[in-house]
Design a protein around this motif. Structure first.
Motif, PDB file in Angstrom:
ATOM      1  N   TRP A 159       0.807  -1.216   0.000  1.00 17.03           N
ATOM      2  CA  TRP A 159       0.000   0.000   0.000  1.00 17.03           C
ATOM      3  C   TRP A 159       0.840   1.266   0.000  1.00 17.03           C
ATOM      4  N   ASP A 160       2.115   1.163   0.385  1.00 16.10           N
ATOM      5  CA  ASP A 160       2.985   2.339   0.359  1.00 16.10           C
ATOM      6  C   ASP A 160       3.830   2.390  -0.912  1.00 16.10           C
ATOM      7  N   ASN A 161       3.429   1.617  -1.926  1.00 10.62           N
ATOM      8  CA  ASN A 161       4.139   1.584  -3.203  1.00 10.62           C
ATOM      9  C   ASN A 161       3.472   2.572  -4.161  1.00 10.62           C
ATOM     10  N   PRO A 162       4.118   3.696  -4.489  1.00  4.53           N
ATOM     11  CA  PRO A 162       3.442   4.732  -5.277  1.00  4.53           C
ATOM     12  C   PRO A 162       3.219   4.326  -6.724  1.00  4.53           C
ATOM     13  N   ALA A 210      -6.404  14.203   1.481  1.00  8.37           N
ATOM     14  CA  ALA A 210      -5.623  14.990   2.436  1.00  8.37           C
ATOM     15  C   ALA A 210      -6.133  14.838   3.861  1.00  8.37           C
ATOM     16  N   LEU A 211      -7.388  14.437   4.024  1.00  6.45           N
ATOM     17  CA  LEU A 211      -7.958  14.281   5.365  1.00  6.45           C
ATOM     18  C   LEU A 211      -7.708  12.901   5.961  1.00  6.45           C
ATOM     19  N   LEU A 212      -7.191  11.988   5.170  1.00  7.07           N
ATOM     20  CA  LEU A 212      -6.962  10.631   5.666  1.00  7.07           C
ATOM     21  C   LEU A 212      -5.733  10.594   6.562  1.00  7.07           C
ATOM     22  N   PRO A 213      -5.732   9.725   7.563  1.00  4.66           N
ATOM     23  CA  PRO A 213      -4.520   9.564   8.380  1.00  4.66           C
ATOM     24  C   PRO A 213      -3.440   8.849   7.580  1.00  4.66           C
ATOM     25  N   GLY A 214      -2.231   8.865   8.097  1.00  6.50           N
ATOM     26  CA  GLY A 214      -1.154   8.140   7.441  1.00  6.50           C
ATOM     27  C   GLY A 214      -0.504   8.935   6.335  1.00  6.50           C
ATOM     28  N   ASP A 215       0.310   8.259   5.533  1.00  6.26           N
ATOM     29  CA  ASP A 215       1.078   8.935   4.491  1.00  6.26           C
ATOM     30  C   ASP A 215       0.258   9.104   3.223  1.00  6.26           C
ATOM     31  N   VAL A 216       0.736   9.968   2.357  1.00  5.37           N
ATOM     32  CA  VAL A 216       0.019  10.330   1.137  1.00  5.37           C
ATOM     33  C   VAL A 216      -0.142   9.136   0.210  1.00  5.37           C
ATOM     34  N   ASN A 221      -3.518   4.946  -2.559  1.00  4.46           N
ATOM     35  CA  ASN A 221      -3.756   3.566  -2.991  1.00  4.46           C
ATOM     36  C   ASN A 221      -5.026   2.988  -2.380  1.00  4.46           C
ATOM     37  N   LEU A 222      -5.285   3.308  -1.124  1.00  2.46           N
ATOM     38  CA  LEU A 222      -6.500   2.806  -0.483  1.00  2.46           C
ATOM     39  C   LEU A 222      -7.740   3.514  -1.009  1.00  2.46           C
ATOM     40  N   MET A 223      -7.586   4.750  -1.441  1.00  5.51           N
ATOM     41  CA  MET A 223      -8.713   5.430  -2.092  1.00  5.51           C
ATOM     42  C   MET A 223      -9.109   4.701  -3.368  1.00  5.51           C
ATOM     43  N   VAL A 224      -8.120   4.254  -4.144  1.00  3.42           N
ATOM     44  CA  VAL A 224      -8.410   3.465  -5.341  1.00  3.42           C
ATOM     45  C   VAL A 224      -9.202   2.222  -4.971  1.00  3.42           C
ATOM     46  N   LEU A 225      -8.753   1.537  -3.917  1.00  7.20           N
ATOM     47  CA  LEU A 225      -9.432   0.322  -3.465  1.00  7.20           C
ATOM     48  C   LEU A 225     -10.878   0.608  -3.065  1.00  7.20           C
ATOM     49  N   VAL A 226     -11.086   1.606  -2.236  1.00  6.50           N
ATOM     50  CA  VAL A 226     -12.432   1.903  -1.720  1.00  6.50           C
ATOM     51  C   VAL A 226     -13.356   2.342  -2.854  1.00  6.50           C
ATOM     52  N   ASP A 544      -0.365  -3.816 -11.929  1.00  2.00           N
ATOM     53  CA  ASP A 544       1.066  -3.994 -12.181  1.00  2.00           C
ATOM     54  C   ASP A 544       1.585  -2.928 -13.143  1.00  2.00           C
ATOM     55  N   ALA A 545       0.737  -2.536 -14.083  1.00  2.00           N
ATOM     56  CA  ALA A 545       1.151  -1.619 -15.146  1.00  2.00           C
ATOM     57  C   ALA A 545       1.473  -0.222 -14.645  1.00  2.00           C
ATOM     58  N   ILE A 546       1.174   0.064 -13.387  1.00  2.00           N
ATOM     59  CA  ILE A 546       1.572   1.368 -12.846  1.00  2.00           C
ATOM     60  C   ILE A 546       2.359   1.241 -11.546  1.00  2.00           C
ATOM     61  N   HIS A 547       2.482   0.034 -11.007  1.00  2.00           N
ATOM     62  CA  HIS A 547       3.174  -0.133  -9.729  1.00  2.00           C
ATOM     63  C   HIS A 547       4.454  -0.960  -9.807  1.00  2.00           C
TER      64      HIS A 547
END
Length: 691
Positions: A159-162, A210-216, A221-226, A544-547
Motif C-alpha cells: 500500500w505504500d508503493n506509489p 488529504a484528510l486521511l490519516p497516514g502517508d500520502v 492507494n487505499l482510495m483506489v481500493l475503496v 502492475d502496469a503502474i506499480h
C-alpha cells in the motif's frame, strides 16, 4: 494531469509539512470508507432517500458538501485538516443541509415523498426491499467488491508503493501540498503545483485524500481500493434499485455484474479525479432517476427529491469538471424520457405556458453559454487536444468484450461478452419501454462518441473533445449504460423463461427446470466462467502496469530499491531542504513520499517562465550566474540524479517531457551526499559563493 488550469488569484504562503508514517492500513481504509459514505448517507436520509439508494448516492453528496466547504474554508482562513470535519465548514454545511431536508421532506408526514407505494400513497420511492432479499444484495456487493479488491491489493504490491504514472505523480504531489498549505479549494487550492498561481482545478480527490490519516501514498492507494471495490458497486446497486421496478435476484445479479467490468478500475489506476467522478456517477444518476419518477406528489415533495439529485450531480462535478458532459450523455436522456410527456401537456395549455417554456429554455441556454465562456480556455485546450486516430475495429472488439482501451493488456477473449449480450437483449425493448429508450439513447450516444474518438480527424470528432478524445475516458459511460440495459435484459429473460414448464421428467428436464427456476444465478455463474473470475489476472495486470517497475506500461520512474533510497535520504535531509532534479527520474517522489520539497513536483513543463528557463539551462550552472540566482531564490541546495538510461525499463528513468538539461548538471558543481545503484543525492557547491 486531467484538466488544464484557468489562472485566478495568488495563493497564500505555505506552512511546514509533515508526513505521517506508521498508521495502520486498516485505519486509513476505514477512514476513507467513513469519510466518503457517512456524511452523504446522513444527508440523503434527511432528504428522504432510503435503503441502498441513500448508501450508493452518499459519496456524490459527500463530495458536494466537501467541495463547498473547501472554498468556504479557504475564504475564512480555516485549515483543511481532519479537525475541520467536526468543527469547521463541513460540519456546519452538513447540519444546515440535514435540517433543511428534514423540514422540507417532512418524514413524519404521510404525504411525504418518502412514503412508499406499499402504504397506499403514490410516492417517489420504490417499495422497501423485503428483508429476505437484502442478504442477496449484500452478497452481490461483496462479490463485486471482493473480486476487485484482492487483485488491486496484489497488483499494487504494497500500500505504500506509489503509482508510476504522470497523472499519479501530479496528484500525489498535489495532495501533499494540500496537507502542507491547509487549502483544498478548487479555486486556487493547488497553487503550489502552478508556481504560486491560483488556478481552477477539481480537488475532490485531493480534499478527501488529504484528510486521511497516514502517508500520502498509502492514502491514495487505499482510495483506489475503496472507490473501485465499494463505492462503484454500491452506486450501481442504487441506480439499478431506482431503474428496475422490482428487486429480487435480478437486482442482486445486476449489482454483482458491476464487478465484472474493468473500465472504471482502469481510470482509477492514475487519472484519479476523473476516475472518482465516474465511480460516483451511478449514485448521482440514481437520485436523478428517483427525482423524475412519475408520481402523485406535490411541489414540496418533488423539490425534496430534486434537491439531493442536483446536489449529487454537483458532487460529481466537484470530482472533475468534465463530469458535466458525462451527466449530459447519461442523465439528459433520463430527464427527457420522463419529462417530455409533462412538457407536451404544458405546451398544450396555451400561449402563456409556451412562453414560460421558451423563456426557461433560453435561460438554460444562456447559463450554459456563460459557463462555457468562463471555461473557454480549458474547453479550447481540451477540444483541440492532439490525439492520433485509434483503430475502429479494436474499439468495437473492446465494446463487445469490455477490454481496456489504454496501453496493452491480455485480450481475454471473449471477455465480458455476457454483459454485452444481455445489454443488447435489454435494448430490444426500446419501443415499448420509456426507461429502456432513455438508457439505450445514453449508451448509443456513448458508443458514437467512442467511435468518433477512434476514427480519423474530421469535424465531428470534436464532439469527443471533452474527454480529450481518449477512448478510455469515454468507455465507462458505455459500460454504465450497458450495465443498466443488461439488468433490464436479465429481467426480461426472467419474465420470459424464468418460470418452470412441464418439461420431460428425465435428468435433462430436471436440469432445465432448475436453470429456469434460478435463471439470474445461472447467468451470474456463466459470466464468471466466460470471463474467468471476471478476469482476475487482467485486474492484477492493470495494477502492475503502474506499480511494478518491470511492468509499468509507459515507463518506470522508480527502479527496484530506489524507493528505499528516497525514503532514506528523506530522513537524512534537513527539514527545509529543497531538491532539484529531473521529475522523470524519480526525484518528484521525494515530496509526496518523504515531505522533502522539490523544485519540480510534476513531469509537465512548469507554469513559471523562470523555472522553465532553469530546466533548459541547469547544465550551465558553472557558466551562467542566473542559474545560481534562481536556485538561491528558491532555496535549492541539493540535486538528485539517476544515471540510468532513460528508457523507463532498466533503471527507472523515463524520457523527460522537457528540460533535458536537468539531467546534465556537471559533477564538478556538486558534492556527493548519498547514493544507491544509479541514483545519487548531491549537495550543490557551485552556488556557495553566490549566497
Amino acid at each position: 494531469m486531467t484538466l488544464l488550469p484557468i489562472a485566478l488569484t495568488a495563493a497564500e504562503p505555505a506552512s511546514a509539512t509533515t508526513v505521517a508514517c506508521g498508521t495502520p492500513t486498516a485505519l486509513i481504509g476505514a477512514a476513507a470508507v467513513t469519510l466518503l459514505l457517512v456524511p452523504g448517507w446522513v444527508l440523503a436520509r434527511s432528504w428522504g432517500a432510503r435503503g441502498v439508494t441513500a448508501v450508493g448516492a452518499a459519496p456524490a453528496l459527500t463530495l458536494a458538501v466537501l467541495g463547498i466547504a473547501t472554498v468556504a474554508a479557504q475564504r475564512t482562513g480555516q485549515r483543511w485538516e481532519p479537525a475541520v470535519l467536526v468543527t469547521g465548514w463541513p460540519a456546519l454545511l452538513l447540519a444546515v443541509g440535514c435540517v433543511t431536508g428534514i423540514a422540507l421532506s417532512r418524514p413524519w408526514s404521510p404525504a411525504s415523498a418518502t412514503t412508499p407505494v406499499a402504504k397506499g400513497v403514490a410516492g417517489l420511492d420504490r417499495r422497501p426491499l423485503p428483508w429476505r432479499e437484502r442478504p442477496a444484495l449484500t452478497f452481490a456487493v461483496a462479490l463485486a467488491g471482493g473480486i476487485t479488491a484482492i487483485p488491486i491489493a496484489l497488483g499494487t504490491g504494497g500500500w505504500d508503493n506509489p503509482a508510476q504514472a504522470s497523472d499519479a505523480v501530479f496528484h500525489l504531489s498535489a495532495t501533499a501540498f494540500v496537507r502542507q498549505t491547509g487549502t483544498a479549494s478548487f479555486l486556487g487550492g493547488l497553487a503550489p503545483m502552478y508556481d504560486g498561481a491560483g488556478v481552477y482545478y477539481p480537488t475532490g480527490w485531493h480534499a478527501v485524500a488529504a484528510l486521511l490519516p497516514g502517508d500520502v501514498v498509502t492514502g491514495a492507494n487505499l482510495m483506489v481500493l475503496v472507490l473501485a471495490a465499494l463505492v462503484w458497486p454500491l452506486g450501481v446497486a442504487a441506480l439499478l434499485r431506482e431503474v428496475l421496478p422490482g428487486g429480487g435476484p435480478v437486482l442482486a445479479v445486476g449489482t454483482a455484474l458491476s464487478g465484472s467490468v474493468v473500465s472504471p478500475l482502469l481510470l482509477l489506476t492514475s487519472v484519479w479525479p476523473y476516475g472518482m467522478s465516474v465511480v460516483v456517477l451511478p449514485g448521482a444518476l440514481a437520485l436523478l432517476v428517483r427525482a423524475v419518477r412519475p408520481g402523485r406528489v406535490g411541489v414540496r415533495a418533488r423539490t425534496a427529491a430534486w434537491t439531493p439529485a442536483l446536489v449529487g450531480s454537483f458532487g460529481v462535478l466537484i470530482a472533475h469538471g468534465a463530469a458535466v458532459f458525462n451527466l449530459a450523455v447519461l442523465g439528459v436522456p433520463v430527464v427527457l424520457a420522463a419529462g417530455l410527456p409533462a412538457l407536451r401537456r404544458a405546451w398544450d395549455r396555451g400561449a402563456a405556458a409556451r412562453a414560460g417554456i421558451i423563456a426557461s429554455a433560453a435561460a438554460l441556454t444562456a447559463g450554459l453559454a456563460g459557463g462555457a465562456w468562463i471555461m473557454r480556455r480549458s474547453l479550447s485546450a481540451v477540444f483541440n487536444y492532439p490525439r492520433a486516430a485509434g483503430n475502429t475495429w479494436e474499439t468495437l472488439f473492446a465494446v463487445v468484450t469490455d477490454h481496456p482501451l489504454l496501453a496493452t493488456f491480455t485480450p481475454w477473449i471473449p471477455g465480458n461478452a455476457v454483459v454485452f449480450a444481455l445489454a443488447v437483449w435489454g435494448a430490444t425493448a426500446w419501443r415499448r419501454d420509456r426507461t429502456v429508450r432513455a438508457w439505450a439513447a445514453g449508451a448509443g450516444a456513448s458508443l458514437v462518441l467512442l467511435l468518433l474518438a477512434s476514427g480519423p480527424s474530421w469535424p465531428l470528432r470534436a464532439l469527443a473533445g471533452p474527454w480529450y478524445t481518449q477512448r478510455a475516458r469515454i468507455m465507462p459511460l458505455l459500460t454504465l449504460g450497458m450495465l443498466v440495459l443488461a439488468a433490464i435484459g436479465l429481467e426480461q429473460l426472467q419474465r420470459r423463461f424464468g418460470t418452470p414448464g412441464s418439461g420431460s421428467p428425465g435428468a435433462r428436464g430436471r436440469v432445465l427446470r432448475a436453470l429456469r427456476l434460478n435463471l439470474p444465478t445461472a447467468v451470474l455463474v456463466a459470466s464468471l466462467l466466460v470471463a474467468p473470475g471476471w478476469r482476475w489476472g487482467l485486474r492484477v495486470e492493470m495494477l502492475d502496469a503502474i506499480h511494478d517497475p518491470e511492468r509499468v506500461s509507459y515507463g518506470a520512474m522508480l527502479s527496484n530499491g530506489e524507493l528505499d533510497f528516497i525514503r532514506r535520504i528523506g530522513q537524512e535531509l534537513p527539514d527545509d531542504a529543497v531538491v532539484m532534479g529531473d521529475p522523470s527520474n524519480g526525484s518528484a517522489y521525494l515530496w509526496s513520499v518523504t515531505g522533502t520539497q522539490v523544485l519540480y513536483p510534476s513531469r509537465p513543463r512548469p507554469s513559471s517562465s523562470e523555472l522553465r528557463w532553469l530546466g533548459e539551462h541547469a547544465d550551465q550552472i558553472e557558466a551562467d550566474p542566473r542559474v545560481c540566482e534562481i536556485l538561491n531564490r528558491h532555496g535549492v541546495d541539493y540535486y538528485y540524479s539517476d544515471d540510468a538510461e532513460p528508457d523507463g525499463l532498466t533503471g527507472g528513468v523515463r524520457e523527460p517531457l522537457w528540460g533535458e538539461a536537468l539531467a546534465r548538471v556537471p559533477r564538478s558543481a556538486l558534492e556527493e551526499v548519498d547514493s544507491q545503484d544509479t541514483a545519487t543525492l548531491w549537495r550543490i557547491t557551485a552556488c556557495d559563493g553566490e549566497r
